[in-house]
Scaffold this active site. Structure first.
Site, PDB file in Angstrom:
ATOM      1  N   GLU A   1      10.988  -3.161  12.773  1.00 34.16           N
ATOM      2  CA  GLU A   1      12.201  -2.432  12.413  1.00 34.16           C
ATOM      3  C   GLU A   1      13.622  -2.671  13.332  1.00 34.16           C
ATOM      4  O   GLU A   1      14.686  -2.683  13.096  1.00 34.16           O
ATOM      5  CB  GLU A   1      12.192  -0.784  11.816  1.00 34.16           C
ATOM      6  CG  GLU A   1      10.791  -0.867  10.984  1.00 34.16           C
ATOM      7  CD  GLU A   1       9.723  -1.227  11.683  1.00 34.16           C
ATOM      8  OE1 GLU A   1       8.776   0.611  10.962  1.00 34.16           O
ATOM      9  OE2 GLU A   1       9.810  -1.045  12.979  1.00 34.16           O
TER      10      GLU A   1
ATOM     11  N   ASP B   1       1.055  -1.038  -0.201  1.00 32.11           N
ATOM     12  CA  ASP B   1       0.363  -0.172  -0.169  1.00 32.11           C
ATOM     13  C   ASP B   1       0.908   1.187  -0.201  1.00 32.11           C
ATOM     14  O   ASP B   1       0.104   2.134   0.343  1.00 32.11           O
ATOM     15  CB  ASP B   1      -0.529   0.063   1.246  1.00 32.11           C
ATOM     16  CG  ASP B   1       0.077  -0.160   2.856  1.00 32.11           C
ATOM     17  OD1 ASP B   1       0.939   0.175   2.911  1.00 32.11           O
ATOM     18  OD2 ASP B   1      -0.818   0.116   3.307  1.00 32.11           O
TER      19      ASP B   1
END
Length: 366
Positions: free
Chosen positions: A274, A191
Site C-alpha cells: 500500500e 474475504d
C-alpha cells in the site's frame, strides 16, 4: 529466407560477370540484413522487458453487459442514490485457489450485485484460466474481467510471500492497457466484508479517499486521524516507518488522478504494498479526502476465513457413478471447487446415517 535468396542471386551474377547488377544486388542485401538485425534487436528488447518484470497475465474472459437491472429497484436508499452517478468503480479482487475460494467469491459477488456502475476485475493466482471460477463470476450478472495472473515462482520461496501483488499488478496493467482514465479504483479482497454505503462514498473520490478498516492488527482498526475535516496522521498498530500506514481496503483512487503519474506500480514487498503504491501515484497529505463521516464509521471489515486443508473422502466408485443418488454429483462439484478430494483408497470413509445409525456407503449401495 529473403536474404539467402539475394545472396544466391548475387553469387550467380558474379559468375556471369555482370558487375553493375552485382553492386545493386549487394546494396539491397545489405539493407535487408540491417533491417532484419534491427527487428531482431527490437524483439529481443521487448522480450527482455517482459522477463525483467517477471509478471505474466492472461485475460480469460470479459463481460461488459449488466443484467442486474431489477435488483436496483429493491428500494435500498443508498443504492438508489448511488445509481444516479455515472462514475464507474473498478473493483479489483485478488484471489487464489483454495477450498474457501468459491464460498468467498459467492459472498462478495452477492454484495457487489447491489452496486450499480461497477466493473469487477478478478485476478486469480493461476497459470491458466479456471473455468469453474469463470462460470461462478458469470452468474452474478456483474460486468467483469477474469484474469489469470500467477505470482512469479521466485517470490513464492521468500520468507514473507507478497500475496496478491501479481494479481493487483495485472489489474493495473489491464486498466492501463485499456486506457481507463475515468472512474475510481478500489482494491477489495474476497474475504473482506463491505457495507453498501462504502460504494456510494468512494464513487465521489476526486483524488484519493481514505476511511477506517475494522479488525486490523492490535488496535482492531486502521484509520486516518482526522481533525477539522483534514487528515493529520494515521492510527495503525504496525507503522513500520511507512509514510502511508494504511490497509489495502482503506483507500480508493480516482483514475484521472492516477493517470497523472507515469510510474504507477506495486512492489513485491510484503507489508509495504500500500505504502509504495501510494508513493508511486505521488500522493500528498492534502490530497486525501476522509470518508465515512470523517472516519468515524467502519464501512469495511478485514474479515478472514480460516484456511483449512481440503479433506480427502474415501468413497466407492459405485456411489460416485450412481445417477439416481445426488452424492456423486455433489462431491464431484466440490472437488472441482477445490473444497474436498475424492479417493477410492484414501481418506475418511464415507458413511450414511439413518435413524441415528451409520453404516458404510459401500454396503448401502451393494
Amino acid at each position: 529466407m529473403l536474404v539467402r535468396m539475394f545472396y544466391t542471386s548475387c553469387r550467380n551474377m558474379t559468375r556471369a560477370k555482370n558487375f553493375a547488377l552485382l553492386v545493386l544486388c549487394l546494396l539491397i542485401a545489405g539493407i535487408l540484413i540491417f533491417n532484419t538485425s534491427s527487428a531482431s534487436s527490437d524483439d529481443t528488447n521487448k522480450e527482455y522487458s517482459m522477463v525483467a518484470e517477471n509478471d505474466s497475465m492472461v485475460v480469460c474472459f470479459e463481460n461488459f453487459d449488466d443484467t442486474r437491472k431489477l435488483i436496483f429497484d429493491a428500494g435500498y436508499n443508498d443504492v438508489d442514490q448511488d445509481a444516479s452517478s455515472d462514475t464507474v468503480i473498478y473493483f479489483v479482487t485478488p484471489t487464489y485457489p483454495r477450498r474457501e475460494q468459491a464460498a468467498e467469491i459467492t459472498r462478495l459477488g452477492q454484495t457487489l450485485m447491489h452496486v450499480p456502475n461497477l466493473h469487477w476485475i478478478v485476478a486469480d493466482d493461476t497459470e491458466s484460466c479456471n473455468p469453474f471460477l469463470n462460470q461462478l463470476l458469470k452468474k452474478f450478472g456483474i460486468p467483469y474481467t477474469h484474469i489469470a495472473s500467477p505470482m512469479p515462482v521466485f517470490y513464492r520461496t521468500r520468507k514473507l510471500v507478497p500475496r496478491g501483488v501479481a494479481n493487483r499488478r495485472a489489474a493495473l496493467s489491464w486498466i492501463r492497457n485499456n486506457n481507463k482514465k475515468t472512474g475510481v479504483l478500489y482494491f477489495g479482497d474476497d474475504d473482506n466484508t463491505f457495507d453498501l454505503k462504502l460504494f456510494s462514498e468512494i464513487r465521489t473520490t476526486k483524488k484519493v479517499s481514505m476511511f477506517p478498516v475494522g479488525l486490523i492488527g492490535d488496535y482492531a482498526v486502521s484509520t486516518p486521524i482526522v481533525s477539522n475535516g483534514k487528515v493529520q496522521g494515521f492510527f495503525d498498530s504496525w507503522p513500520a516507518k511507512r509514510k502511508w500506514p494504511v490497509d489495502m481496503a482503506g483507500f480508493a483512487v480516482n483514475l484521472e488522478y492516477m493517470a497523472l503519474s507515469s510510474n504507477v506500480t506495486m512492489p513485491y514487498k510484503a507489508g509495504y504494498e500500500e505504502d509504495e503504491f501510494l508513493k508511486s501515484i505521488g500522493l500528498k497529505m492534502q490530497d486525501i479526502e476522509p470518508k465515512a463521516n470523517n472516519c468515524t464509521e467502519i464501512l469495511v471489515w478485514h474479515t478472514q476465513t480460516k484456511n483449512n486443508k481440503p479433506p480427502k473422502i474415501r468413497i466407492s466408485s459405485g456411489a460416485l457413478q450412481n445417477d439416481k443418488v445426488n452424492l456423486g454429483t455433489l462431491l464431484r462439484q466440490l472437488e472441482s471447487m477445490g473444497v474436498s478430494h475424492i479417493s477410492q483408497s484414501e481418506g475418511t470413509a464415507a458413511q450414511i446415517t439413518k435413524d441415528g445409525k451409520s453404516k458404510s456407503l459401500l454396503s448401502w449401495f451393494s
